[in-house]
Design a protein around this motif. Structure first.
Motif, short mmCIF file in Angstrom:
data_model
loop_
_atom_site.label_atom_id
_atom_site.label_comp_id
_atom_site.label_asym_id
_atom_site.label_seq_id
_atom_site.Cartn_x
_atom_site.Cartn_y
_atom_site.Cartn_z
N ILE A 196 31.51 2.59 46.92
CA ILE A 196 30.45 3.53 46.54
C ILE A 196 30.85 4.96 46.92
O ILE A 196 30.65 5.91 46.16
N ALA A 197 31.40 5.10 48.13
CA ALA A 197 31.83 6.43 48.58
C ALA A 197 32.92 6.98 47.65
O ALA A 197 32.88 8.14 47.24
N THR A 198 33.88 6.13 47.31
CA THR A 198 34.99 6.54 46.43
C THR A 198 34.47 6.97 45.07
O THR A 198 34.81 8.05 44.57
N ILE A 199 33.67 6.11 44.45
CA ILE A 199 33.15 6.43 43.12
C ILE A 199 32.36 7.73 43.16
O ILE A 199 32.51 8.59 42.28
N SER A 200 31.55 7.91 44.20
CA SER A 200 30.73 9.12 44.29
C SER A 200 31.58 10.38 44.38
O SER A 200 31.29 11.39 43.73
N ALA A 201 32.63 10.33 45.19
CA ALA A 201 33.50 11.50 45.32
C ALA A 201 34.17 11.81 43.99
O ALA A 201 34.35 12.97 43.62
N LEU A 202 34.54 10.76 43.24
CA LEU A 202 35.22 10.99 41.97
C LEU A 202 34.26 11.49 40.89
O LEU A 202 34.64 12.31 40.06
N VAL A 203 33.01 11.01 40.91
CA VAL A 203 32.03 11.54 39.97
C VAL A 203 31.88 13.03 40.23
O VAL A 203 31.86 13.84 39.31
N ALA A 204 31.78 13.40 41.51
CA ALA A 204 31.62 14.81 41.88
C ALA A 204 32.81 15.63 41.41
O ALA A 204 32.67 16.79 41.05
N GLN A 205 33.99 15.05 41.41
CA GLN A 205 35.20 15.78 41.00
C GLN A 205 35.42 15.73 39.50
O GLN A 205 36.21 16.48 38.95
N GLY A 206 34.74 14.80 38.82
CA GLY A 206 34.94 14.68 37.38
C GLY A 206 36.32 14.16 36.98
O GLY A 206 36.83 14.49 35.93
N THR A 207 36.96 13.35 37.84
CA THR A 207 38.30 12.88 37.50
C THR A 207 38.28 11.56 36.74
O THR A 207 37.39 10.76 36.89
N PRO A 208 39.34 11.30 35.98
CA PRO A 208 39.38 10.10 35.15
C PRO A 208 39.65 8.77 35.86
O PRO A 208 39.60 7.74 35.23
N GLN A 209 39.89 8.75 37.17
CA GLN A 209 40.15 7.46 37.81
C GLN A 209 38.89 6.62 37.98
O GLN A 209 38.93 5.56 38.60
#
Lengths: 136, 136, 136, 136, 136, 136
Positions: B66-79
């Motif tokens: 959840i922490a990982t996904i949230s950080a990536l949503v915030a960054q807008g990255t494709p991973q």
């Protein structure tokens, strides 16, 4: 305010904070500081952010705060302190909060993690919370 | 590789993915695509990202994703796709993953959330996962 | 264009690319694709970005490209390919470019670094450039 | 700590700072401020950030610091001061550091560049470093 | 849906798009693509984003779209196309939209501006809109 | 400086600020604080940011400031105060500036909006500007 969504918002906030008599919404910032320039902001925050989003089923409370903290670490914004307080209020331990922030090193890099740890450390100190690090 | 940290990393990855015989590290991207230009990247990812960080006590596995996904949503990255797969692998339901992404609207705004939902939707479709929305 | 700043810009671009007869500004994107909606963009890019900034003393050419690539990795933007080409044009080796991107893991996290390595790898392949990794 | 990667990290840090007797790792922040909440952070920083990444061949020391500063300018984070110090420690001149930051205007915009110049200016003043601007 | 806020949202959307019989909300993305995984998203977008925020007095419609486009250029997200369409729908000319994007060069740098111009150019081409550049 | 672009820049700045005798460029930050480390920065800002970009036809003055403020809210940078002053100088009301910032909630999330409102509130207080909120 007796509006249904507003009430739902207030009830939701109470689950994410420790309400007191003087401060029914506890430590949560609901935009009251801006009543003089945007009185509707409080309704927007209480009704939408909490009444609609925070109340939405899916994640449990701890997971919701982890998601919030993680997004803010990624953004490098200063509201981290408030959400660390929210984390403690919903029962996350200091170890779990620190674990959340450190977990993000591979995603946000060290500077944002260090700045966020500083904010967390400040809140722990204020609340007299320590971490037993002897086993580490 | 028999290096201790590397082994720890591989064992950790297996907890966050569904290993198969052909693919012992499951769906996880461990930098093997770049062996021709940076052969050490795989060690860095396996040993540090997983052996040191993902293995660190604090959050449970679902919370880490959840922490990982949230950080990536915030960054807008494709991973995001890869980490949605990781979420499903550790037992998060599609509702929980969707709940995580939607929870971030007040923190990242709608565009990043919509782009992330699109990635999640693609993974669910690939895996034939549906959400029972009749109660909503 | 015989404008002095424009000429300085063109001369500067030539130092950061490999000019050809058909393409005097080599691989560099100087906004010509937008002539139909913003004809002044080309002047802005040539005169300001190159004539004023790229020509400014301080860093050497390789250092300027390293700075550029690093800022773009941090931002996660797609222009990385073009600047990898610029790096090769000013004499950075593929190892140095890969080294620059990987150096940023502690600052930008892995996803942005992996996405940037993918772009670099594409450019190396196009130009038939390989890295001798036997010593690693 | 006598761990090999840790020693390598400490040796690497010494190349990027000016060690003193009281402070063997010079000005470098290696996470010691967080020993009470995350004692392993120091190992992570010393072993991974420095032992693995900063020690990696590819760029020279000055180029590594330029890459770091550039990524941080792009992110707008407050660690710029520390890395300006690192830049001076590895032999970058104040003009080169200023040149690096100003070079980023076309990539990060002016506000982040101005905020970074402010941090650099503070470090130069502390160290009594001036720039000869008469020729400009 | 006859909910008051929902109706207000739909009415607001109609002011920012060109509704047709088949598509009463015109080109606007209101999250309907995600009905299978998050059926409440449409309500959230229509009621909150449009019913509460877009309907809020303060800026006029053109100014609201300029604010939106600018924030997205700064973020580098792909929704720029949709908001360029919204801009045209509320009466912004192609020159004004291009002017908005180019105005941001000193704040977001060139790459994000160029990527946004590309999206705008695509929309203009689709709609057969040209800019008279002879006077420039 | 009698350079044509510089003069155009100064004249443009005067349209976006309230010049006084002691301070011909009013409240606008034109990089003079960095004259000791980068004397050319002032020319770059005056000539490029203002002489080329701010003077460019397309948006009107109010729209240009709205675009600027919006991009900075999205970036979370501290220059918001200066641009709120610019907004007031070109005739935007406090309600319009607050409206601009609040309009961005669906795009940047609440934290960046709240931080920006705090900056705006500070400027309004300094200038004794109040908002009539009785009708809200």
């Amino acid at each position: 305010m007796t509006n249904e969504r507003y009430q739902k918002g207030i009830e939701t906030i109470k689950q994410f904070t420790i309400p007191t008599e003087e401060n029914p919404t506890g430590h949560m910032d609901i935009g009251e500081a801006f009543t003089d320039i945007a009185p509707d902001l409080k309704e927007i925050i209480v009704e939408f952010a909490f009444g609609d989003i925070y109340a939405r089923p899916g994640l449990d409370k701890k997971q919701k705060v982890i998601a919030t903290i993680s997004a803010l670490v990624a953004q490098g914004t200063p509201q981290i302190e408030m959400h660390v307080r929210t984390g403690l209020a919903v029962g996350l331990t200091a170890e779990e909060i620190v674990g959340c922030i450190i977990h993000l090193i591979p995603y946000t890099g060290f500077p944002r993690v260090l700045n966020s740890l500083k904010a967390a450390q400040k809140v722990f100190a204020e609340q007299g919370i320590t971490i037993n690090t002897s086993g580490q």
